[in-house]
Design an enzyme around this catalytic site. Structure first.
Site, PDB file in Angstrom:
ATOM      1  N   ASP A  12      65.205 -15.262  63.538  1.00  0.00           N
ATOM      2  CA  ASP A  12      64.671 -16.379  64.479  1.00  0.00           C
ATOM      3  C   ASP A  12      65.930 -17.408  64.185  1.00  0.00           C
ATOM      4  OD1 ASP A  12      63.514 -17.977  66.271  1.00  0.00           O
ATOM      5  OD2 ASP A  12      61.919 -18.403  64.807  1.00  0.00           O
ATOM      6  N   GLY A  15      69.415 -19.186  69.055  1.00  0.00           N
ATOM      7  CA  GLY A  15      69.386 -20.201  70.116  1.00  0.00           C
ATOM      8  C   GLY A  15      70.021 -21.555  69.212  1.00  0.00           C
ATOM      9  N   ARG A  16      69.160 -21.773  68.195  1.00  0.00           N
ATOM     10  CA  ARG A  16      69.641 -23.323  67.480  1.00  0.00           C
ATOM     11  C   ARG A  16      70.942 -23.214  66.740  1.00  0.00           C
ATOM     12  NH1 ARG A  16      63.912 -23.267  64.385  1.00  0.00           N
ATOM     13  NH2 ARG A  16      63.940 -21.211  65.415  1.00  0.00           N
ATOM     14  N   TRP A  17      71.146 -21.854  66.306  1.00  0.00           N
ATOM     15  CA  TRP A  17      72.636 -21.766  65.849  1.00  0.00           C
ATOM     16  C   TRP A  17      73.569 -22.171  66.860  1.00  0.00           C
ATOM     17  CZ3 TRP A  17      77.019 -18.956  66.963  1.00  0.00           C
ATOM     18  CH2 TRP A  17      77.863 -18.625  65.884  1.00  0.00           C
ATOM     19  N   HIS A  29      73.057 -15.170  70.007  1.00  0.00           N
ATOM     20  CA  HIS A  29      72.571 -13.803  69.915  1.00  0.00           C
ATOM     21  C   HIS A  29      73.775 -12.893  69.551  1.00  0.00           C
ATOM     22  CE1 HIS A  29      68.981 -15.006  71.457  1.00  0.00           C
ATOM     23  NE2 HIS A  29      69.153 -15.138  72.538  1.00  0.00           N
ATOM     24  N   SER A  57      60.496  -9.331  71.643  1.00  0.00           N
ATOM     25  CA  SER A  57      58.853  -9.258  71.568  1.00  0.00           C
ATOM     26  C   SER A  57      58.405  -9.220  73.026  1.00  0.00           C
ATOM     27  CB  SER A  57      58.339 -10.460  70.756  1.00  0.00           C
ATOM     28  OG  SER A  57      58.122 -11.689  71.768  1.00  0.00           O
ATOM     29  N   GLU A  59      56.321 -11.091  74.129  1.00  0.00           N
ATOM     30  CA  GLU A  59      56.357 -12.521  74.653  1.00  0.00           C
ATOM     31  C   GLU A  59      57.622 -13.061  75.438  1.00  0.00           C
ATOM     32  OE1 GLU A  59      54.848 -11.487  71.767  1.00  0.00           O
ATOM     33  OE2 GLU A  59      52.902 -11.308  72.795  1.00  0.00           O
ATOM     34  N   LEU A 123      68.870   5.224  54.853  1.00  0.00           N
ATOM     35  CA  LEU A 123      67.824   3.940  55.191  1.00  0.00           C
ATOM     36  C   LEU A 123      67.338   4.497  56.715  1.00  0.00           C
ATOM     37  CD1 LEU A 123      67.415   1.057  55.259  1.00  0.00           C
ATOM     38  CD2 LEU A 123      69.482   0.818  56.576  1.00  0.00           C
ATOM     39  N   SER A 184      53.924 -14.076  64.508  1.00  0.00           N
ATOM     40  CA  SER A 184      54.253 -13.969  66.118  1.00  0.00           C
ATOM     41  C   SER A 184      54.004 -12.339  66.656  1.00  0.00           C
ATOM     42  CB  SER A 184      55.720 -14.173  66.221  1.00  0.00           C
ATOM     43  OG  SER A 184      56.011 -15.574  65.831  1.00  0.00           O
TER      44      SER A 184
HETATM   45  C1  FPP Z   1      65.805 -15.170  68.011  1.00  0.00           C
HETATM   46  O1  FPP Z   1      66.460 -16.320  68.157  1.00  0.00           O
HETATM   47  C2  FPP Z   1      66.548 -13.903  68.390  1.00  0.00           C
HETATM   48  C3  FPP Z   1      66.136 -12.929  69.351  1.00  0.00           C
HETATM   49  C4  FPP Z   1      65.126 -13.464  70.345  1.00  0.00           C
HETATM   50  C5  FPP Z   1      66.734 -11.771  69.531  1.00  0.00           C
HETATM   51  C6  FPP Z   1      67.615 -11.102  68.345  1.00  0.00           C
HETATM   52  C7  FPP Z   1      68.213  -9.771  68.667  1.00  0.00           C
HETATM   53  C8  FPP Z   1      69.115  -9.285  68.268  1.00  0.00           C
HETATM   54  C9  FPP Z   1      70.102 -10.067  67.435  1.00  0.00           C
HETATM   55  C10 FPP Z   1      69.860  -8.140  68.824  1.00  0.00           C
HETATM   56  C11 FPP Z   1      69.203  -6.825  68.029  1.00  0.00           C
HETATM   57  C12 FPP Z   1      70.255  -5.724  68.315  1.00  0.00           C
HETATM   58  C13 FPP Z   1      69.894  -4.274  68.584  1.00  0.00           C
HETATM   59  C14 FPP Z   1      70.859  -3.528  68.501  1.00  0.00           C
HETATM   60  C15 FPP Z   1      68.664  -3.793  68.939  1.00  0.00           C
HETATM   61  P1  FPP Z   1      65.967 -17.286  69.259  1.00  0.00           P
HETATM   62  O2  FPP Z   1      66.590 -17.027  70.456  1.00  0.00           O
HETATM   63  O3  FPP Z   1      64.357 -17.264  69.105  1.00  0.00           O
HETATM   64  O4  FPP Z   1      66.502 -18.669  68.717  1.00  0.00           O
HETATM   65  P2  FPP Z   1      65.858 -20.302  68.689  1.00  0.00           P
HETATM   66  O5  FPP Z   1      64.458 -20.065  68.309  1.00  0.00           O
HETATM   67  O6  FPP Z   1      66.813 -21.109  67.789  1.00  0.00           O
HETATM   68  O7  FPP Z   1      65.872 -20.472  70.101  1.00  0.00           O
END
Ligand code: FPP
Length: 228
Positions: A12, A15-17, A29, A57, A59, A123, A184
């Site tokens: 998680d 977006g905030r990063w 992302h 997810s 959602e 793994l 969640s």
């Molecule tokens: C949460 O941050 C992150 C996600 C919803 C997506 C994470 C997915 C990846 C890093 C890709 C995975 C890679 C593969 C190969 C399947 P957020 O957007 O909810 O952040 P915020 O809460 O700050 O808005």
């Protein structure tokens, strides 16, 4: 030291990063992929046998279409680039969730990656994509009813075999980044006795040391599984 066999991570804070840096959300992302690489490496180094990452997810469809499309194409290009390396590292890659609803091209590379790494014994890396814990339970019931499985014979072990993740063990440690403290809809069947580790660190900043800290914290927990 007791190492968790199965670590599940709710990644998680992408977006905030990005927001903190004045960048568009998608930049978070993209940087999140580097954190995925680090955590995979650190899992291998720390002898974790199963790592499951919540990548999208059920959602998350509520997000703007552009962000959703970006995420799927990011997963696709990451897999294209990384699948050979994952295979060379003896990592077995799996995907859980309603994969059939994802874009065709992503489904294709998911299938290719699973097939390529099928026999690997290192793994076990699982990406939960279009995954929901309740949906997983409902889908399991649909499958078992189609198979004319006698409900009279149902118990926890036999039901578990119908889940997407039938070959994954229960979760020992759930890690969630970015300060949020909730599950969640992630691996709800498998996490009943999981330990939880929450950190303020945003996912794109999550490091090998952060994983080590979570594992060390886990080692100090006293797990009782309902006993004394
Ligand atoms: C949460 O941050 C992150 C996600 C919803 C997506 C994470 C997915 C990846 C890093 C890709 C995975 C890679 C593969 C190969 C399947 P957020 O957007 O909810 O952040 P915020 O809460 O700050 O808005």
């Amino acid at each position: 030291m007791m190492v968790p066999v199965h670590i599940a991570i709710i990644m998680d804070g992408n977006g905030r990063w990005a927001q903190k840096k004045g960048l568009p959300r998608v930049a978070g992302h993209r940087e999140g992929i580097s954190a995925v690489r680090r955590v995979v490496r650190a899992s291998v180094d720390n002898n974790v046998k199963y790592l499951t990452l919540y990548s999208f997810s059920t959602e998350n469809w509520k997000r703007p279409r552009q962000e959703i499309e970006f995420l799927f194409s990011l997963m696709e290009s990451t897999l294209v680039v990384e699948m050979k390396t994952l295979h060379a590292e003896n990592i077995r890659v799996r995907f859980i969730g309603r994969i059939g609803q994802l874009p065709e091209k992503l489904q294709k590379i998911i299938g290719d990656t699973e097939k390529l790494t099928f026999k690997n014994t290192g793994l076990n890396l699982t990406f939960a994509v279009n995954y929901g814990g309740r949906q997983e339970i409902i889908d399991a019931i649909k499958v078992l009813s189609k198979m004319k499985f006698s409900v009279r014979d149902l118990d926890e072990a036999s039901f578990g075999r119908f889940l997407y993740s039938s070959d994954l063990p229960d979760v020992d440690l759930v890690i969630r980044t970015a300060g949020e403290q909730r599950l969640s809809n992630f691996l709800i069947w498998q996490s009943i006795y999981a330990e939880f580790y929450f950190t303020q660190v945003l996912w794109p900043d999550f490091s090998e040391d952060d994983l080590k800290r979570a594992i060390d914290d886990f080692a100090r927990r006293k797990r009782k599984f309902g006993g004394l």
